[in-house]
Design a protein around this motif. Structure first.
Motif, PDB file in Angstrom:
ATOM      1  N   MET A  17       0.832  -1.208   0.000  1.00 29.07           N
ATOM      2  CA  MET A  17       0.000   0.000   0.000  1.00 29.07           C
ATOM      3  C   MET A  17       0.867   1.259   0.000  1.00 29.07           C
ATOM      4  O   MET A  17       0.637   2.182  -0.775  1.00 29.07           O
ATOM      5  N   LEU A  18       1.863   1.252   0.879  1.00 28.56           N
ATOM      6  CA  LEU A  18       2.755   2.411   0.976  1.00 28.56           C
ATOM      7  C   LEU A  18       3.425   2.686  -0.368  1.00 28.56           C
ATOM      8  O   LEU A  18       3.507   3.832  -0.817  1.00 28.56           O
ATOM      9  N   THR A  19       3.893   1.618  -1.016  1.00 27.54           N
ATOM     10  CA  THR A  19       4.583   1.795  -2.292  1.00 27.54           C
ATOM     11  C   THR A  19       3.621   2.262  -3.379  1.00 27.54           C
ATOM     12  O   THR A  19       3.967   3.137  -4.182  1.00 27.54           O
ATOM     13  N   LEU A  20       2.408   1.684  -3.396  1.00 28.53           N
ATOM     14  CA  LEU A  20       1.433   2.117  -4.401  1.00 28.53           C
ATOM     15  C   LEU A  20       1.121   3.600  -4.237  1.00 28.53           C
ATOM     16  O   LEU A  20       1.118   4.367  -5.201  1.00 28.53           O
ATOM     17  N   ILE A  21       0.893   4.015  -2.985  1.00 26.17           N
ATOM     18  CA  ILE A  21       0.614   5.432  -2.739  1.00 26.17           C
ATOM     19  C   ILE A  21       1.812   6.275  -3.173  1.00 26.17           C
ATOM     20  O   ILE A  21       1.667   7.314  -3.814  1.00 26.17           O
ATOM     21  N   VAL A 171      -3.426  17.929   3.084  1.00 24.13           N
ATOM     22  CA  VAL A 171      -3.359  16.600   3.700  1.00 24.13           C
ATOM     23  C   VAL A 171      -4.494  16.429   4.705  1.00 24.13           C
ATOM     24  O   VAL A 171      -5.142  15.379   4.757  1.00 24.13           O
ATOM     25  N   ALA A 172      -4.791  17.483   5.479  1.00 21.72           N
ATOM     26  CA  ALA A 172      -5.886  17.406   6.440  1.00 21.72           C
ATOM     27  C   ALA A 172      -7.211  17.175   5.719  1.00 21.72           C
ATOM     28  O   ALA A 172      -8.045  16.376   6.172  1.00 21.72           O
ATOM     29  N   LYS A 176      -9.569  13.955   6.133  1.00 23.39           N
ATOM     30  CA  LYS A 176     -10.977  14.098   6.525  1.00 23.39           C
ATOM     31  C   LYS A 176     -11.854  13.219   5.632  1.00 23.39           C
ATOM     32  O   LYS A 176     -12.761  12.540   6.106  1.00 23.39           O
ATOM     33  N   LEU A 177     -11.561  13.246   4.326  1.00 25.13           N
ATOM     34  CA  LEU A 177     -12.311  12.398   3.386  1.00 25.13           C
ATOM     35  C   LEU A 177     -12.143  10.930   3.760  1.00 25.13           C
ATOM     36  O   LEU A 177     -13.090  10.146   3.714  1.00 25.13           O
ATOM     37  N   ILE A 178     -10.900  10.569   4.144  1.00 26.23           N
ATOM     38  CA  ILE A 178     -10.632   9.165   4.490  1.00 26.23           C
ATOM     39  C   ILE A 178     -11.406   8.776   5.753  1.00 26.23           C
ATOM     40  O   ILE A 178     -12.047   7.726   5.814  1.00 26.23           O
ATOM     41  N   ASP A 179     -11.351   9.666   6.755  1.00 29.49           N
ATOM     42  CA  ASP A 179     -12.054   9.377   8.001  1.00 29.49           C
ATOM     43  C   ASP A 179     -13.552   9.219   7.761  1.00 29.49           C
ATOM     44  O   ASP A 179     -14.187   8.321   8.302  1.00 29.49           O
ATOM     45  N   LYS A 180     -14.097  10.120   6.933  1.00 33.24           N
ATOM     46  CA  LYS A 180     -15.542  10.086   6.690  1.00 33.24           C
ATOM     47  C   LYS A 180     -15.944   8.785   6.006  1.00 33.24           C
ATOM     48  O   LYS A 180     -17.010   8.239   6.266  1.00 33.24           O
ATOM     49  N   SER A 181     -15.061   8.293   5.120  1.00 30.16           N
ATOM     50  CA  SER A 181     -15.408   7.074   4.389  1.00 30.16           C
ATOM     51  C   SER A 181     -15.288   5.838   5.266  1.00 30.16           C
ATOM     52  O   SER A 181     -15.860   4.800   4.971  1.00 30.16           O
ATOM     53  N   GLY A 182     -14.539   5.943   6.359  1.00 28.69           N
ATOM     54  CA  GLY A 182     -14.427   4.813   7.287  1.00 28.69           C
ATOM     55  C   GLY A 182     -13.575   3.667   6.791  1.00 28.69           C
ATOM     56  O   GLY A 182     -13.597   2.581   7.377  1.00 28.69           O
ATOM     57  N   ILE A 183     -12.767   3.885   5.726  1.00 25.45           N
ATOM     58  CA  ILE A 183     -12.014   2.762   5.176  1.00 25.45           C
ATOM     59  C   ILE A 183     -10.883   2.312   6.078  1.00 25.45           C
ATOM     60  O   ILE A 183     -10.378   1.210   5.939  1.00 25.45           O
ATOM     61  N   LEU A 184     -10.465   3.188   7.009  1.00 25.62           N
ATOM     62  CA  LEU A 184      -9.347   2.779   7.867  1.00 25.62           C
ATOM     63  C   LEU A 184      -9.801   1.922   9.040  1.00 25.62           C
ATOM     64  O   LEU A 184      -9.004   1.266   9.693  1.00 25.62           O
ATOM     65  N   ASN A 185     -11.119   1.943   9.341  1.00 29.55           N
ATOM     66  CA  ASN A 185     -11.601   1.159  10.486  1.00 29.55           C
ATOM     67  C   ASN A 185     -12.022  -0.230  10.035  1.00 29.55           C
ATOM     68  O   ASN A 185     -13.174  -0.620  10.198  1.00 29.55           O
ATOM     69  N   ARG A 186     -11.078  -0.929   9.441  1.00 28.69           N
ATOM     70  CA  ARG A 186     -11.452  -2.254   8.983  1.00 28.69           C
ATOM     71  C   ARG A 186     -11.489  -3.212  10.165  1.00 28.69           C
ATOM     72  O   ARG A 186     -10.692  -3.078  11.085  1.00 28.69           O
TER      73      ARG A 186
ATOM     74  N   PRO B 155      -8.339  17.546  -3.180  1.00 30.82           N
ATOM     75  CA  PRO B 155      -8.186  16.408  -2.272  1.00 30.82           C
ATOM     76  C   PRO B 155      -8.767  15.132  -2.867  1.00 30.82           C
ATOM     77  O   PRO B 155      -8.282  14.036  -2.604  1.00 30.82           O
ATOM     78  N   GLN B 156      -9.803  15.270  -3.707  1.00 31.13           N
ATOM     79  CA  GLN B 156     -10.477  14.079  -4.250  1.00 31.13           C
ATOM     80  C   GLN B 156      -9.535  13.182  -5.047  1.00 31.13           C
ATOM     81  O   GLN B 156      -9.618  11.965  -4.955  1.00 31.13           O
ATOM     82  N   ILE B 157      -8.641  13.794  -5.819  1.00 28.68           N
ATOM     83  CA  ILE B 157      -7.775  12.965  -6.671  1.00 28.68           C
ATOM     84  C   ILE B 157      -6.855  12.107  -5.801  1.00 28.68           C
ATOM     85  O   ILE B 157      -6.633  10.933  -6.073  1.00 28.68           O
ATOM     86  N   PHE B 158      -6.400  12.691  -4.684  1.00 26.20           N
ATOM     87  CA  PHE B 158      -5.537  11.925  -3.782  1.00 26.20           C
ATOM     88  C   PHE B 158      -6.353  10.878  -3.030  1.00 26.20           C
ATOM     89  O   PHE B 158      -5.897   9.755  -2.808  1.00 26.20           O
ATOM     90  N   PHE B 159      -7.561  11.262  -2.645  1.00 29.31           N
ATOM     91  CA  PHE B 159      -8.435  10.334  -1.932  1.00 29.31           C
ATOM     92  C   PHE B 159      -8.712   9.101  -2.786  1.00 29.31           C
ATOM     93  O   PHE B 159      -8.595   7.962  -2.319  1.00 29.31           O
TER      94      PHE B 159
END
Lengths: 186, 220
Positions: A17-21, A171-172, A176-186, B155-159
């Motif tokens: 994942m880290l490398t893909l990002i 980055v914030a 925020k988008l990531i937190d809202k989507s909940g993908i990290l709380n697997r 931000p969307q593109i990175f998300f």
């Protein structure tokens, strides 16, 4: 890469994942280099480096936030620089050096909180350490010692604003988008 | 054949050194040596042209910044930076045009004890490089279909990129495990990469030659 000897905490999935990002960022950096060129072609030339720098340090804080591990920020930034060099960076092998320096700069912010805080405070800290470390490096690597003190202060402020926007605000917004989507709380 | 990991270590050391030294003649000497090396290796001329034209803008940018806005020794420094950027590119090309990430990672694994989780994880991800380029295009096109234009500062593109990375990493890790990859297990190697002693010797000679040139050269 010696910072990650402790392989017990790193699973195959994390590394991939880290490398893909990092590669995604490598591509985005690579495109961003043309923005640097666009700024460099105007009378804003001496500021081009500092105006655009922020975008390059984004991979580190994001990787740190996503994986929440010691060394993640450094590795994310370094791998992104490596990807950029492989894709064909206009700065050649110095891309890797910059990645190393920027990785250390970003990582320091998280390290100062003892890797306990992953919030806006640690992000701000990370942008501050990134600014200081990369500026220190550029004093020599980009010949900044030839500038007058006033110019140096201006460049430092511009750099902090750029890193603050990309490595902090943007980055914030992404986290925020990531937190809202909940993908990290697997 | 120089080993890939030796090559990158040497390239990093030399470029780190020229980041802190201000010798125009050393930079030019390094560029000339790199070009000779690449010519001997019969690198594709299109790649060589790429290395000539690519750094022109950033080199000119750095040169003019210092030339017009610097103080003190800025004329000399502006030419140091101009040659330094070309040296970075050509030293980098000596690595990127003559070896690949596959050889580098395998050498690092077998000779420098890089954990195999990192070696194969990074390798798996790098094999997706062309698909990632494609994916960035798809993300932007998909947004445009909805009437949104994504910039690199959206931000969307990175998300979206992170979402894709999460998905792919899950799939890839699973695929690798089902093919028998075990984290932390000792592995045997089909391609055994041993660094010959002469590689270390050549690297040392080059590094020392750089130092001698730096201190002996009458021109700076």
């Amino acid at each position: 890469m010696q910072t990650t000897k402790k392989s017990s905490g790193w699973h195959l999935r994390d590394v991939i994942m880290l490398t893909l990002i990092a590669i995604f960022f490598g591509f985005i950096f690579w495109i961003w280099a043309f923005a640097y060129d666009a700024v460099a072609a105007t009378p804003l030339k001496p500021f081009a480096n500092d105006i655009t720098l922020g975008a390059w340090i984004m991979a580190g804080p994001l990787a740190g936030y996503l994986l929440r591990k010691a060394g993640a920020s450094f590795l994310g930034e370094f791998l992104a620089a490596f990807a950029e060099m492989i894709i064909g960076s206009q700065w050649g092998v110095s891309t890797l050096l910059s990645g190393l320096i920027q990785g250390i700069g970003g990582e320091l912010g998280f390290a100062l909180t003892g890797y306990k805080k992953w919030n806006s405070f640690s992000l701000v800290l990370s942008t501050l350490t990134s600014t200081i470390v990369t500026f220190g490096y550029d004093l020599y690597a980009s010949g900044y010692t030839s500038y007058s003190l006033g110019m140096l202060i201006t460049l430092f402020i511009i750099r902090f604003l750029s890193i603050g926007f990309f490595g902090g605000v943007l980055v914030a917004a992404i986290t925020k988008l990531i937190d809202k989507s909940g993908i990290l709380n697997r | 054949m120089m080993d890939a990991s030796i090559k990158i270590i040497l390239a990093l050391l030399i470029s780190l050194e020229i980041s802190f030294t201000t010798s125009i003649s050393l930079n030019i000497a390094l560029i000339v040596c790199a070009i000779i090396y690449l010519l001997c290796k019969r690198v594709n001329w299109k790649l060589m042209l790429y290395s000539i034209f690519l750094p022109i803008l950033p080199a000119f940018g750095s040169w003019s910044s210092l030339y017009f806005y610097g103080t003190g020794d800025h004329i000399h420094m502006s030419f140091v930076l101009l040659t330094r950027i070309f040296a970075y590119i050509w030293i980098g090309s000596c690595f990127t045009f003559t070896t690949d990430i596959d050889k580098l990672l395998k050498s690092l694994e077998q000779n420098f004890r890089l954990p195999s989780t990192f070696v194969y994880g990074v390798l798996a991800a790098f094999n997706f490089l062309p698909r990632i380029a494609q994916e960035v295009k798809i993300i932007r096109l998909a947004a445009r279909m909805r009437g949104e234009i994504l910039h690199f500062y959206s931000p969307q593109i990175f998300f979206k990129a992170i979402l894709t990375s999460l998905n792919w990493s899950n799939n890839l890790a699973q695929a690798m495990r089902s093919h028998g990859f075990a984290e932390g297990a000792t592995r045997t190697h089909y391609h055994v990469i041993k660094i010959p002693i002469w590689n270390w010797f050549v690297a040392l000679v080059i590094f020392i030659a750089v130092q001698i040139f730096l201190f002996m050269s009458p021109f700076h």
